[in-house]
Write a protein that holds these residues in place. Structure first.
Motif, short mmCIF file in Angstrom:
data_model
loop_
_atom_site.label_atom_id
_atom_site.label_comp_id
_atom_site.label_asym_id
_atom_site.label_seq_id
_atom_site.Cartn_x
_atom_site.Cartn_y
_atom_site.Cartn_z
N PRO A 331 -5.04 7.24 -7.32
CA PRO A 331 -3.76 6.57 -7.54
C PRO A 331 -2.62 7.57 -7.54
O PRO A 331 -2.86 8.78 -7.52
N ARG A 332 -1.40 7.09 -7.53
CA ARG A 332 -0.20 7.93 -7.64
C ARG A 332 0.64 7.42 -8.82
O ARG A 332 1.71 6.86 -8.63
N ASP A 338 3.37 2.03 -8.00
CA ASP A 338 2.44 2.70 -7.10
C ASP A 338 1.52 1.70 -6.43
O ASP A 338 0.77 0.97 -7.09
N PHE A 339 1.53 1.66 -5.10
CA PHE A 339 0.75 0.68 -4.36
C PHE A 339 -0.75 0.96 -4.45
O PHE A 339 -1.57 0.03 -4.53
N ARG A 340 -1.10 2.21 -4.48
CA ARG A 340 -2.52 2.57 -4.59
C ARG A 340 -3.11 2.05 -5.89
O ARG A 340 -4.27 1.62 -5.93
N SER A 341 -2.34 2.12 -6.96
CA SER A 341 -2.82 1.62 -8.25
C SER A 341 -3.09 0.12 -8.18
O SER A 341 -4.04 -0.38 -8.81
N LEU A 342 -2.27 -0.61 -7.43
CA LEU A 342 -2.50 -2.05 -7.26
C LEU A 342 -3.83 -2.31 -6.56
O LEU A 342 -4.57 -3.23 -6.93
N LEU A 343 -4.13 -1.49 -5.55
CA LEU A 343 -5.40 -1.65 -4.84
C LEU A 343 -6.58 -1.36 -5.76
O LEU A 343 -7.59 -2.08 -5.74
N ILE A 378 -18.21 -3.85 3.93
CA ILE A 378 -17.80 -4.58 5.13
C ILE A 378 -16.38 -4.18 5.52
O ILE A 378 -16.11 -3.90 6.68
N PHE A 379 -15.48 -4.12 4.54
CA PHE A 379 -14.08 -3.74 4.77
C PHE A 379 -13.74 -2.51 3.92
O PHE A 379 -14.26 -2.36 2.81
N CYS A 380 -12.86 -1.65 4.44
CA CYS A 380 -12.39 -0.47 3.71
C CYS A 380 -10.87 -0.50 3.62
O CYS A 380 -10.20 -0.55 4.65
N LEU A 381 -10.34 -0.46 2.41
CA LEU A 381 -8.89 -0.46 2.22
C LEU A 381 -8.32 0.89 2.63
O LEU A 381 -8.80 1.93 2.18
N GLN A 382 -7.30 0.88 3.48
CA GLN A 382 -6.71 2.11 3.99
C GLN A 382 -5.19 2.08 3.83
O GLN A 382 -4.45 1.82 4.78
N PRO A 383 -4.69 2.34 2.62
CA PRO A 383 -3.24 2.50 2.46
C PRO A 383 -2.82 3.85 3.03
O PRO A 383 -3.67 4.63 3.48
N ARG A 384 -1.55 4.14 3.03
CA ARG A 384 -1.11 5.46 3.46
C ARG A 384 -1.62 6.49 2.47
O ARG A 384 -1.93 6.18 1.31
#
Length: 502
Positions: A331-332, A338-343, A378-384
């Motif tokens: 996370p950031r 922080d968008f990563r924290s949401l994920l 099956i799916f991998c989350l790829q934020p920046r």
């Protein structure tokens, strides 16, 4: 407000905050090249879950960092012998290849003064202040061999730095079948300057603009004196840069720059007038610079033979994926919203459907934990990442894990030469605003039918050759890899640019 900020609708995640921290490796220089086992925690730090030990470790690292920032204004002394390229001598028979085989033209590889590449490689133990990069840059840039579980396959996993592309491309160019030693026969000229290794020496220690610019300016001064450069003013030249474009576009000092005691971030290499003409292959490009083409990050998967590739494709195809989706990354929390924290929050809430791997606490640069996670998903989350792109994109593609993107600049506007043309054939795009508004990723991904998922995964697995790099100097593989795609494209683009000039 900058153009980048406008395009990303106010998301204030850092483009660049922290480097890739490589772990210490045992028996670094033993010959033959050793295989290194994976440890789930750093050697000597197996009790990191104990809060007191973690606090003491953090305090010690802080003291060490402050000491280095305050006392070491110059590069540290080299503590190991470094590494060298080990490519077989150039064979004259290459010059006899048929014209049809090299229909796109021939390439002249500059034999630069050693300060622009070989000397930097010999300084691999001291390029960054916290670790020895020699194990990750050895073996012609792919790093030392790794000893991984048998289910991952044998003989094609290496301890590779995501920033080692300059060395890999240089080694591969030296053995390219369309290389020529006669500049008069050349269609394009490759400049093997390790710009990324050069600037990395100064990014995370107090440094001046002069230090960060000096070697690249010397390179440009040397190049512009060559008759081969003057022929088309560098329009028929190209180079590979192993770091992201933003490391070579120094702007005004930010808060982080001031904290580190430096004037702005990175060098001004790409802002110089001489760099307006050469083509740049780079792991993350500026979408506003027509001289740049993005190429895949080096991963740890480097097949030596065609059978290695087929073996891995079979593993990825037959994997029993128990997770709907997963996320590998830290996370950031220092950033608001922080968008990563949401994920990470959504992943934790999706019990039994998602698993995360926090790279801020564990080792994401080693392939084992990440590939275990991705092959099971099956799916991998790829934020920046710290910038718009991240190496994890290509880890997921190789694993046959369908990437879920939230920024167009993470992949779609970057890797046009390598990714399938139809983005919906291999990936999912979700608007960031929808996630911020509370939409659940789990419910979106559950909407994909099994038939469509299998079709998307097969598209990925069939495309794996375009995402990976063969081992330089010791490969019998015949498939066309990411390097071949990039160099073919560079030759084609060079021809087009010279013809337009006429």
């Amino acid at each position: 407000m900058s153009l980048n900020t406008q395009l990303d609708n106010g998301d204030h995640e850092a483009q660049r905050l922290e480097p890739l921290v490589q772990p210490a490796m045992e028996d670094e220089k033993a010959k033959p090249v050793p295989k290194v086992p994976y440890f789930p925690t750093l050697p000597g730090a197996r009790n990191r879950r104990n809060s007191l030990c973690a606090l003491l470790l953090s305090f010690s690292l802080l003291i060490l960092l402050l000491h280095r920032c305050c006392l070491r204004r110059t590069l540290p002394a080299v503590s190991s012998p470094g590494v060298k390229l080990s490519i077989l001598p150039f064979e004259s028979s290459f010059e006899e290849e048929s014209t049809a085989f090299c229909s796109a033209g021939r390439i002249y590889v500059y034999d630069l003064p050693s300060r622009f590449n070989a000397d930097l490689l010999m300084q691999c133990s001291s390029l960054v202040p916290w670790t020895d990069l020699c194990p990750a840059l050895d073996n012609n840039g792919v790093g030392i061999a790794l000893d991984l579980p048998s289910w991952l396959g044998a003989g094609f996993w290496y301890y590779t730095s995501q920033f080692g592309g300059e060395v890999i491309y240089h080694a591969r160019m030296l053995e390219h079948p369309c290389r020529t030693r006669d500049p008069d026969k050349a269609t394009a000229f490759f400049v093997p300057f390790y710009a990324g290794l050069d600037v990395a020496r100064y990014l995370f220690v107090p440094s001046t603009p002069k230090q960060r610019d000096e070697l690249s300016h010397m390179l440009l001064e040397w190049l512009t004196l060559q008759e081969t450069w003057k022929r088309h003013n560098g329009r028929d030249h190209f180079l590979m840069v192993g770091r992201i474009t933003w490391d070579f576009r120094r702007e005004e000092s930010s808060m982080w720059d001031k904290l580190w005691g430096r004037s702005g971030w990175g060098s001004d290499f790409f802002l110089t007038s001489e760099m307006k003409t050469p083509l740049r292959l780079i792991i993350e490009k500026s979408i506003f610079d027509g001289q740049e083409v993005a190429v895949p990050y080096p991963t740890s998967f480097h097949p030596r033979t065609d059978s290695h590739l087929v073996q891995w494709q079979a593993i990825a195809r037959s994997a029993k994926r128990s997770l709907l989706f997963s996320y590998a990354g830290g996370p950031r929390p220092q950033f608001v919203n922080d968008f990563r924290s949401l994920l990470l929050d959504q992943c934790q809430q999706a019990i039994n459907s998602c698993r995360s791997f926090d790279c801020s606490k564990q080792r994401c640069e080693h392939p084992l934990p990440v590939m275990e996670l991705f092959v099971d998903s099956i799916f991998c989350l790829q934020p920046r990442g710290d910038s718009f792109t991240r190496r994890s994109i290509f880890d997921s593609l190789i694993a046959g894990c369908i990437p879920v993107f939230f920024w167009h600049r993470t992949a779609y506007l970057q890797y046009g030469w390598h990714l399938p043309a139809n983005s919906e054939s291999y990936s999912v795009f979700i608007e960031r605003k929808d996630i911020r508004d509370g939409k659940q990723i789990k419910s979106i991904l559950q909407g994909f039918s099994q038939r469509r998922i299998e079709k998307m995964r097969e598209t990925l697995i069939a495309s794996i050759p375009r995402f990976v790099y063969k081992v330089p100097g010791n490969s019998s593989a015949n498939f066309r890899d990411a390097f071949d795609v990039a160099v073919d494209g560079a030759l084609r683009l060079t021809q087009e640019r010279i013809q337009k000039q006429r």
